[in-house]
Design an enzyme around this catalytic site. Structure first.
Site, PDB file in Angstrom:
ATOM      1  N   ASP A 188       0.950  -1.298   0.140  1.00  0.00           N
ATOM      2  CA  ASP A 188       0.021   0.529  -0.076  1.00  0.00           C
ATOM      3  C   ASP A 188       0.727   1.245  -0.304  1.00  0.00           C
ATOM      4  O   ASP A 188       1.840   0.845  -0.047  1.00  0.00           O
ATOM      5  CB  ASP A 188      -0.943  -0.256   1.406  1.00  0.00           C
TER       6      ASP A 188
ATOM      7  N   GLU B   9       0.207  -1.665   5.589  1.00  0.00           N
ATOM      8  CA  GLU B   9       1.152  -0.440   6.543  1.00  0.00           C
ATOM      9  C   GLU B   9       1.594   0.707   6.642  1.00  0.00           C
ATOM     10  O   GLU B   9       1.162   0.578   7.939  1.00  0.00           O
ATOM     11  CB  GLU B   9       1.836  -1.363   5.752  1.00  0.00           C
TER      12      GLU B   9
END
Length: 398
Positions: free
Chosen positions: A97, A159
């Site tokens: 991400d 994350e």
């Protein structure tokens, strides 16, 4: 294909790497606490799974809880790709991400790889989509070889927000290997320690009323004033109790981040909310910190006649610490020529470490390039990272 700007030409020795990085960058995977900005990372995970299958890896895609295929806009997936079998081996891990962006501030298309002036631009180019094509490039040196111990690639979701992807994988008790390396941007300097983080909220509920007679009501804002004073005293206490010289800021910090309360100057404030964070040193336990805060805040609430609700904004991330004389740390120092250090930013390291693996943070690029417009990875960081990854695979898998 990647766009080429003015300056250094695309290095012909890495066409596959650049193709893969462009493919990853062109698949948005923004992670945000704001649902309007949050996107699925499924296209990235599916692309990586196919790439590693093409390299001979077996792959398993694991869905994070709370997302379903029916709500594909926020479907969050994680990948475990494995080559070889047996005990030991090496995990190379990273998140798929990115943070949100303000596209108007970019001078290039953030969702295409653009090479210009010796730099590779694109959202996630440094933090940290580039790590996966670098692994693929390193693996090209071992085609046809049988690994004696497994190589495992882990790609996670979210994350940048909750770290739910890594938590999901860790709760399954996987992956298992001797060592794990997380390819966050560290300038290829091994990182053996970083601070943890807690983000907390305190909500006070009093009783609003006309400000002409404050004695009739319970002012949540005045109560919060005393709570803030107590938190500042708590911070001073923590900084006396905990110190670690390996960090550039050697003490824990507590930041009063935002406060909201009341609605009009002639009304007693009936509700007030404070949000704050604590950066934890190794040895500071999240649950113990929360209990200390609760023990300080609840008596204040009782004194002011208000109700107090204390909640974490996310579950928290403990501090990360691997001993500097650990074999993995020493090996990474030898291979990179850089001494191990600590950093201020957090990673998924503590979650992998709890699985019993020796863990460090080591990757190309610089954290100063992350989370900002025109994020880039300098081309001169590419080959050194590939060579170190090859050496690590030889050492732990061959």
């Amino acid at each position: 294909m990647p766009a080429t700007g003015q300056g250094t030409e695309m290095p012909s020795s890495f066409p596959s790497l650049l193709k893969h990085l462009d493919a990853l960058i062109s698949r948005p995977s923004v992670s945000s606490a704001n649902p309007a900005l949050d996107t699925s990372n499924a296209p990235v995970i599916e692309y990586l799974a196919q790439c590693f299958r093409d390299l001979g890896f077996s792959t398993e895609i694991i869905q994070s809880p709370g997302t379903t295929a029916a709500t594909a806009g926020n479907l969050k997936l994680n990948l475990i790709a494995t080559l070889g079998s047996g005990p030991g081996g090496l995990v190379l891990a990273g998140h798929t991400d990115t943070v949100p962006l303000d596209e108007a501030l970019w001078s290039v298309n953030p969702f295409r790889l653009t090479e210009k002036d010796g730099k590779l631009y694109g959202l996630g180019s440094t933090d940290m989509k580039s790590f996966f094509p670098l692994i693929m490039e390193a693996m090209s040196a071992f085609q046809g070889m049988k690994l004696k111990q497994p190589l495992i690639v882990l790609a996670t979701a979210d994350e940048e927000t909750s770290m739910q992807g890594a938590r999901t994988i860790a709760e399954l008790g996987r992956p298992k290997a001797r060592c794990a390396i997380i390819g966050e941007p560290t300038g290829m300097r091994p990182i053996h320690a970083h601070k943890g983080i807690m983000m907390e909220s305190i909500d006070l509920l009093g009783q609003s009323g006309h400000s002409s007679n404050p004695a009739l009501w319970h002012n949540a804002l005045e109560a919060m004033h005393s709570v803030i004073g107590e938190l500042i005293a708590f911070r001073a206490d923590l900084q006396q109790r905990y110190q670690n010289p390996i960090f550039s800021i050697p003490r824990p910090t507590l930041n009063l981040g935002c406060i909201h309360g009341g609605d009009n100057p002639n009304r007693i404030c009936g509700q007030c909310r404070l949000e704050f964070d604590i950066r934890l040193l190794p040895g500071m336990e999240i649950d113990a910190m929360r209990e200390e805060i609760r023990a300080r805040v609840l008596p204040i609430a009782e004194r002011f006649g208000v109700a107090a609700t204390l909640k974490p904004l996310f579950s928290g991330l403990p501090a990360f610490w691997t001993a500097p004389d650990n074999e993995l740390v020493r090996t990474a120092e030898r291979l990179t020529g850089n001494s191990a250090a600590s950093v201020a930013f957090g990673t998924e390291g503590p979650l992998l470490q709890k699985l019993g693996m020796d863990t460090i943070i080591l990757g190309p690029g610089d954290i100063d390039q992350a989370h900002q417009p025109d994020e880039y990875l300098a081309l001169d960081r590419v080959r050194p990272c590939i060579e170190v990854l090859k050496d690590l695979i030889r050492h732990y898998c061959l």
